[in-house]
Design an enzyme around this catalytic site. Structure first.
Site, mmCIF file in Angstrom:
data_model
loop_
_atom_site.group_PDB
_atom_site.id
_atom_site.type_symbol
_atom_site.label_atom_id
_atom_site.label_comp_id
_atom_site.label_asym_id
_atom_site.label_seq_id
_atom_site.Cartn_x
_atom_site.Cartn_y
_atom_site.Cartn_z
ATOM 1 N N LYS A 1 0.820 -1.228 0.000
ATOM 2 C CA LYS A 1 0.000 0.000 0.000
ATOM 3 C C LYS A 1 0.852 1.276 0.000
ATOM 4 O O LYS A 1 2.052 1.229 0.310
ATOM 5 C CB LYS A 1 -0.955 -0.050 1.194
ATOM 6 C CG LYS A 1 -1.896 -1.258 1.119
ATOM 7 C CD LYS A 1 -2.964 -1.226 2.182
ATOM 8 C CE LYS A 1 -3.834 -2.469 2.061
ATOM 9 N NZ LYS A 1 -4.975 -2.426 2.998
ATOM 10 N N TYR B 1 -12.403 -1.782 -3.997
ATOM 11 C CA TYR B 1 -12.906 -1.957 -2.629
ATOM 12 C C TYR B 1 -14.429 -1.887 -2.540
ATOM 13 O O TYR B 1 -14.961 -1.634 -1.454
ATOM 14 C CB TYR B 1 -12.254 -0.928 -1.700
ATOM 15 C CG TYR B 1 -10.850 -1.318 -1.284
ATOM 16 C CD1 TYR B 1 -10.636 -2.438 -0.474
ATOM 17 C CD2 TYR B 1 -9.741 -0.595 -1.688
ATOM 18 C CE1 TYR B 1 -9.361 -2.816 -0.085
ATOM 19 C CE2 TYR B 1 -8.454 -0.961 -1.304
ATOM 20 C CZ TYR B 1 -8.274 -2.080 -0.502
ATOM 21 O OH TYR B 1 -7.016 -2.450 -0.109
ATOM 22 N N ASN C 1 -2.206 -0.257 6.593
ATOM 23 C CA ASN C 1 -1.708 -1.520 7.159
ATOM 24 C C ASN C 1 -0.725 -2.256 6.237
ATOM 25 O O ASN C 1 -0.623 -3.474 6.275
ATOM 26 C CB ASN C 1 -2.886 -2.404 7.594
ATOM 27 C CG ASN C 1 -3.780 -2.818 6.435
ATOM 28 O OD1 ASN C 1 -3.539 -2.404 5.301
ATOM 29 N ND2 ASN C 1 -4.778 -3.632 6.702
ATOM 30 N N HIS D 1 -2.017 -5.722 1.337
ATOM 31 C CA HIS D 1 -3.300 -6.402 1.142
ATOM 32 C C HIS D 1 -3.036 -7.863 0.779
ATOM 33 O O HIS D 1 -2.067 -8.162 0.090
ATOM 34 C CB HIS D 1 -4.061 -5.717 -0.008
ATOM 35 C CG HIS D 1 -5.267 -6.473 -0.466
ATOM 36 N ND1 HIS D 1 -6.473 -6.381 0.189
ATOM 37 C CD2 HIS D 1 -5.444 -7.350 -1.481
ATOM 38 C CE1 HIS D 1 -7.344 -7.178 -0.425
ATOM 39 N NE2 HIS D 1 -6.748 -7.772 -1.445
HETATM 40 P P1 CMP Z 1 -7.375 -4.758 3.225
HETATM 41 O O1 CMP Z 1 -6.904 -6.102 3.641
HETATM 42 O O2 CMP Z 1 -6.768 -4.184 2.008
HETATM 43 O O3 CMP Z 1 -8.978 -4.744 3.047
HETATM 44 C C1 CMP Z 1 -9.807 -3.655 3.354
HETATM 45 C C2 CMP Z 1 -9.046 -2.494 3.920
HETATM 46 O O4 CMP Z 1 -9.843 -1.552 4.591
HETATM 47 C C3 CMP Z 1 -8.089 -2.984 4.989
HETATM 48 O O5 CMP Z 1 -7.065 -3.730 4.440
HETATM 49 C C4 CMP Z 1 -7.702 -1.656 5.645
HETATM 50 O O6 CMP Z 1 -6.748 -0.923 4.855
HETATM 51 C C5 CMP Z 1 -9.040 -0.933 5.578
HETATM 52 N N1 CMP Z 1 -9.754 -1.046 6.860
HETATM 53 C C6 CMP Z 1 -10.287 -2.158 7.405
HETATM 54 N N2 CMP Z 1 -10.877 -1.867 8.593
HETATM 55 C C7 CMP Z 1 -10.709 -0.539 8.780
HETATM 56 C C8 CMP Z 1 -11.093 0.368 9.810
HETATM 57 N N3 CMP Z 1 -11.765 -0.054 10.886
HETATM 58 N N4 CMP Z 1 -10.739 1.664 9.679
HETATM 59 C C9 CMP Z 1 -10.067 2.079 8.586
HETATM 60 N N5 CMP Z 1 -9.670 1.269 7.574
HETATM 61 C C10 CMP Z 1 -9.992 -0.024 7.672
#
Ligand code: CMP
Length: 142
Positions: free
Chosen positions: A12, A52, A115, A118
């Site tokens: 990311k 998404y 985070n 993905h």
């Molecule tokens: P990812 O595994 O890419 O799938 C969905 C994404 O949404 C996740 O990683 C995070 O980047 C984001 N995400 C999931 N939960 C939250 C949350 N509670 N607040 C903000 N972002 C979130």
């Protein structure tokens, strides 16, 4: 590509910006995955919205779309037996505070949104996500 033997990943924007592409790929290599497709690209807002779409009713959707289109990402398809589950174990919990020690998110994530990486959550989504980023001529399964 054989069902169950590949997953899709994306490093990311924050992790790319902080120079973590190579360190993260090193961890992926050590865990036994091989890269069968890869590109650095930047998602438009519309592309991030589409990627998404399953999260469109979540409160964080708009912020997530802004974040994911804020800079380049490194997209890849990875091959390994049991790829989806093994890769999710390697990256750890979505929230880095809950991620196990030694996982990629524990080491590189800044927050639940930023985070670092993905990983597809099912074989079906691995195929959809790989096809979102790559044509059949850009994927080279073993
Ligand atoms: P990812 O595994 O890419 O799938 C969905 C994404 O949404 C996740 O990683 C995070 O980047 C984001 N995400 C999931 N939960 C939250 C949350 N509670 N607040 C903000 N972002 C979130």
């Amino acid at each position: 590509m054989k069902h169950g033997e590949f997953t899709f990943t994306m490093i990311k924007p924050t992790a790319v910006k902080l120079g973590k592409v190579v360190p993260i790929l090193h961890e992926i290599d050590l865990a036994g995955f091989s890269v069968i497709a890869m590109k650095m690209t930047r998602l438009s807002r519309a592309q991030a919205e589409r990627f998404y779409l399953v999260h469109k009713d979540r409160p964080f959707y708009s912020e997530l779309v802004d974040f994911m289109s804020s800079g380049p990402v490194l997209a890849a398809v990875l091959q390994k037996e049991n790829a989806v589950e093994d890769f999710r174990n390697l990256i750890g919990n979505t929230n880095p505070e809950s991620a196990d020690l030694g996982t990629i998110r524990k080491k590189f994530a800044k927050s639940v949104q930023e985070n670092a990486i993905h990983g597809s959550d099912s074989d079906e989504n691995a195929l959809i996500e790989a096809n979102f980023f790559f044509s059949q001529f850009e994927i080279f399964p073993h």
